[in-house]
Design an enzyme around this catalytic site. Structure first.
Site, PDB file in Angstrom:
ATOM      1  N   SER A   9      24.247  33.079   9.498  1.00  0.00           N
ATOM      2  CA  SER A   9      23.293  31.531  10.078  1.00  0.00           C
ATOM      3  C   SER A   9      21.840  31.878   8.939  1.00  0.00           C
ATOM      4  CB  SER A   9      23.748  32.027  10.957  1.00  0.00           C
ATOM      5  OG  SER A   9      22.601  30.514  11.791  1.00  0.00           O
ATOM      6  N   HIS A  34      25.371  29.183   6.320  1.00  0.00           N
ATOM      7  CA  HIS A  34      25.863  28.233   8.193  1.00  0.00           C
ATOM      8  C   HIS A  34      24.632  27.588   8.553  1.00  0.00           C
ATOM      9  CE1 HIS A  34      27.563  27.469  11.808  1.00  0.00           C
ATOM     10  NE2 HIS A  34      26.550  27.636  12.214  1.00  0.00           N
ATOM     11  N   ASP A  36      22.408  25.911  11.700  1.00  0.00           N
ATOM     12  CA  ASP A  36      22.471  25.346  12.407  1.00  0.00           C
ATOM     13  C   ASP A  36      21.329  24.944  12.958  1.00  0.00           C
ATOM     14  OD1 ASP A  36      23.999  26.880  14.193  1.00  0.00           O
ATOM     15  OD2 ASP A  36      22.726  28.966  13.158  1.00  0.00           O
ATOM     16  N   MET A  38      19.945  21.386  15.447  1.00  0.00           N
ATOM     17  CA  MET A  38      19.648  21.749  16.969  1.00  0.00           C
ATOM     18  C   MET A  38      18.579  20.357  17.115  1.00  0.00           C
ATOM     19  SD  MET A  38      19.501  25.234  17.744  1.00  0.00           S
ATOM     20  CE  MET A  38      20.177  26.636  16.722  1.00  0.00           C
ATOM     21  N   HIS A  67      26.638  23.551  11.626  1.00  0.00           N
ATOM     22  CA  HIS A  67      27.087  23.031  13.072  1.00  0.00           C
ATOM     23  C   HIS A  67      25.900  22.430  13.603  1.00  0.00           C
ATOM     24  CE1 HIS A  67      27.279  25.973  16.431  1.00  0.00           C
ATOM     25  NE2 HIS A  67      28.171  24.754  16.702  1.00  0.00           N
ATOM     26  N   MET A  69      24.399  20.861  16.343  1.00  0.00           N
ATOM     27  CA  MET A  69      24.308  20.621  18.276  1.00  0.00           C
ATOM     28  C   MET A  69      23.480  20.194  18.338  1.00  0.00           C
ATOM     29  SD  MET A  69      24.233  25.135  18.220  1.00  0.00           S
ATOM     30  CE  MET A  69      23.877  25.435  16.121  1.00  0.00           C
ATOM     31  N   MET A 138      32.577  28.725  20.469  1.00  0.00           N
ATOM     32  CA  MET A 138      31.043  29.270  20.422  1.00  0.00           C
ATOM     33  C   MET A 138      31.377  29.976  21.567  1.00  0.00           C
ATOM     34  SD  MET A 138      28.831  27.797  18.991  1.00  0.00           S
ATOM     35  CE  MET A 138      27.009  28.922  19.844  1.00  0.00           C
ATOM     36  N   GLY A 143      22.101  27.550  21.102  1.00  0.00           N
ATOM     37  CA  GLY A 143      20.822  27.037  21.102  1.00  0.00           C
ATOM     38  C   GLY A 143      19.756  28.420  20.395  1.00  0.00           C
ATOM     39  N   PHE A 144      19.835  29.800  20.148  1.00  0.00           N
ATOM     40  CA  PHE A 144      19.660  30.470  19.580  1.00  0.00           C
ATOM     41  C   PHE A 144      19.930  31.744  19.356  1.00  0.00           C
ATOM     42  CE2 PHE A 144      17.325  28.560  23.190  1.00  0.00           C
ATOM     43  CZ  PHE A 144      16.054  28.071  22.945  1.00  0.00           C
ATOM     44  N   GLY A 146      20.820  36.011  18.654  1.00  0.00           N
ATOM     45  CA  GLY A 146      19.831  36.711  19.177  1.00  0.00           C
ATOM     46  C   GLY A 146      20.634  37.472  20.490  1.00  0.00           C
ATOM     47  N   ASP A 171      31.155  31.621  16.299  1.00  0.00           N
ATOM     48  CA  ASP A 171      29.366  31.834  16.420  1.00  0.00           C
ATOM     49  C   ASP A 171      28.887  32.235  17.588  1.00  0.00           C
ATOM     50  OD1 ASP A 171      26.789  31.186  15.743  1.00  0.00           O
ATOM     51  OD2 ASP A 171      27.611  28.877  15.657  1.00  0.00           O
ATOM     52  N   GLY A 172      27.804  33.481  17.356  1.00  0.00           N
ATOM     53  CA  GLY A 172      27.193  34.219  18.287  1.00  0.00           C
ATOM     54  C   GLY A 172      27.615  35.540  18.666  1.00  0.00           C
ATOM     55  N   GLY A 173      26.385  36.362  18.647  1.00  0.00           N
ATOM     56  CA  GLY A 173      26.157  37.573  19.099  1.00  0.00           C
ATOM     57  C   GLY A 173      27.775  38.266  18.138  1.00  0.00           C
ATOM     58  N   GLY A 193      24.251  35.783  12.432  1.00  0.00           N
ATOM     59  CA  GLY A 193      22.830  35.143  11.706  1.00  0.00           C
ATOM     60  C   GLY A 193      21.963  36.939  11.867  1.00  0.00           C
TER      61      GLY A 193
HETATM   62  C1  DX5 Z   1      23.014  29.303  17.832  1.00  0.00           C
HETATM   63  C2  DX5 Z   1      24.291  29.773  16.407  1.00  0.00           C
HETATM   64  C3  DX5 Z   1      24.277  30.600  16.213  1.00  0.00           C
HETATM   65  C4  DX5 Z   1      22.892  31.763  15.263  1.00  0.00           C
HETATM   66  C5  DX5 Z   1      24.020  32.927  15.653  1.00  0.00           C
HETATM   67  O1  DX5 Z   1      23.243  28.157  18.768  1.00  0.00           O
HETATM   68  O2  DX5 Z   1      25.061  28.427  16.330  1.00  0.00           O
HETATM   69  O3  DX5 Z   1      24.649  30.407  14.594  1.00  0.00           O
HETATM   70  O4  DX5 Z   1      22.211  31.433  14.816  1.00  0.00           O
HETATM   71  O5  DX5 Z   1      22.663  34.144  16.107  1.00  0.00           O
HETATM   72  P1  DX5 Z   1      23.410  35.305  15.920  1.00  0.00           P
HETATM   73  O6  DX5 Z   1      24.307  35.976  14.848  1.00  0.00           O
HETATM   74  O7  DX5 Z   1      21.454  35.935  16.101  1.00  0.00           O
HETATM   75  O8  DX5 Z   1      23.928  35.413  17.102  1.00  0.00           O
HETATM   76 ZN    ZN Z   2      26.136  27.745  15.056  1.00  0.00          ZN
END
Ligand code: DX5
Ligand code: ZN
Length: 211
Positions: A9, A34, A36, A38, A67, A69, A138, A143-144, A146, A171-173, A193
């Site tokens: 990402s 990827h 993101d 927003m 993606h 959002m 998800m 939203g963020f 990390g 996606d996420g963590g 990410g």
């Molecule tokens: C969150 C995004 C993710 C995010 C993943 O809303 O959709 O794609 O960038 O970041 P990490 O891999 O750091 O959780």
């Molecule tokens: Zn994403």
């Protein structure tokens, strides 16, 4: 078995050298890029739009995985398609007709994905499963970058894998540990990410995620 793919990402990339970052992850073995998107309404953050997709399109030959959002994805499908997206994923939680959005993405000959937030049950997307190419589960509140991985998503991935044979993206963590868990549950596309762009050696980071 679906091929395991890693989609870094760019939200966690160094934006002052975005083109170089994308070339570097591609060289390091990334399968998709990827992006993101927003809007500050669907999620409490604002990131990038079609202009960024158009700018990065010429620097990479791998698929650009967008993606969305955003609150009103239908309004923006055409712009993102024409900017050079290969895959366009929207959220089922938006207040629009999801089948119409899928049809529109297909009209522009792009792969269509639908995403569910952590609190959304997979029953919400059942009616779309025979239309979409991908489901994005998800594993954090969107939203963020990390944030910490939410293990509640694993059961959803397992359930989904029983009935959906195409790409299941998470996606996420995602890091080396959680990657193992989501792959075991049936996911095959891993968005990352922090665990790619936060590392010095992108090739080693991507290899670790593949397991
Ligand atoms: C969150 C995004 C993710 C995010 C993943 O809303 O959709 O794609 O960038 O970041 P990490 O891999 O750091 O959780
Ligand atoms: Zn994403």
């Amino acid at each position: 078995m679906n091929k395991i793919m890693i989609a870094p990402s760019i939200l966690s990339a160094d934006f002052t050298r975005l083109g170089a970052e994308i070339k570097d992850v591609e060289k390091a073995g990334a399968d998709w890029i990827h992006v993101d998107v927003m809007d500050g309404h669907f999620v409490p953050n604002i990131t990038m739009g079609p202009l960024v997709v158009r700018s990065i399109r010429p620097v990479t030959s791998i698929p650009i995985d967008v993606h969305l959002m955003i609150k009103n994805p239908q309004e923006y499908v055409e712009t993102f398609a024409k900017a050079g997206s290969d895959i366009i994923t929207f959220h089922i939680e938006v207040e629009e007709n999801p089948k119409e959005i899928v049809k529109l993405i297909k009209y522009f000959k792009k792969k269509a994905g639908v995403s569910i937030k952590p609190k959304t049950d997979i029953t919400a997307i059942r009616p779309l499963l025979n239309m979409v190419d991908l489901v994005l589960v998800m594993s954090v509140e969107p939203g963020f970058a990390g944030q910490g991985f939410m293990p509640e998503c694993l059961g959803k991935i397992e359930e989904l894998r029983k009935v959906f044979k195409k790409d299941i993206e998470v996606d996420g963590g995602i890091n080396a540990d959680t990657a193992r868990d989501v792959i075991k549950s049936g996911a095959n596309v891993l968005v990352a990410g922090t665990s790619v762009f936060g590392e010095k050696d992108y090739a080693a980071a991507i290899k670790k995620l593949r397991g």
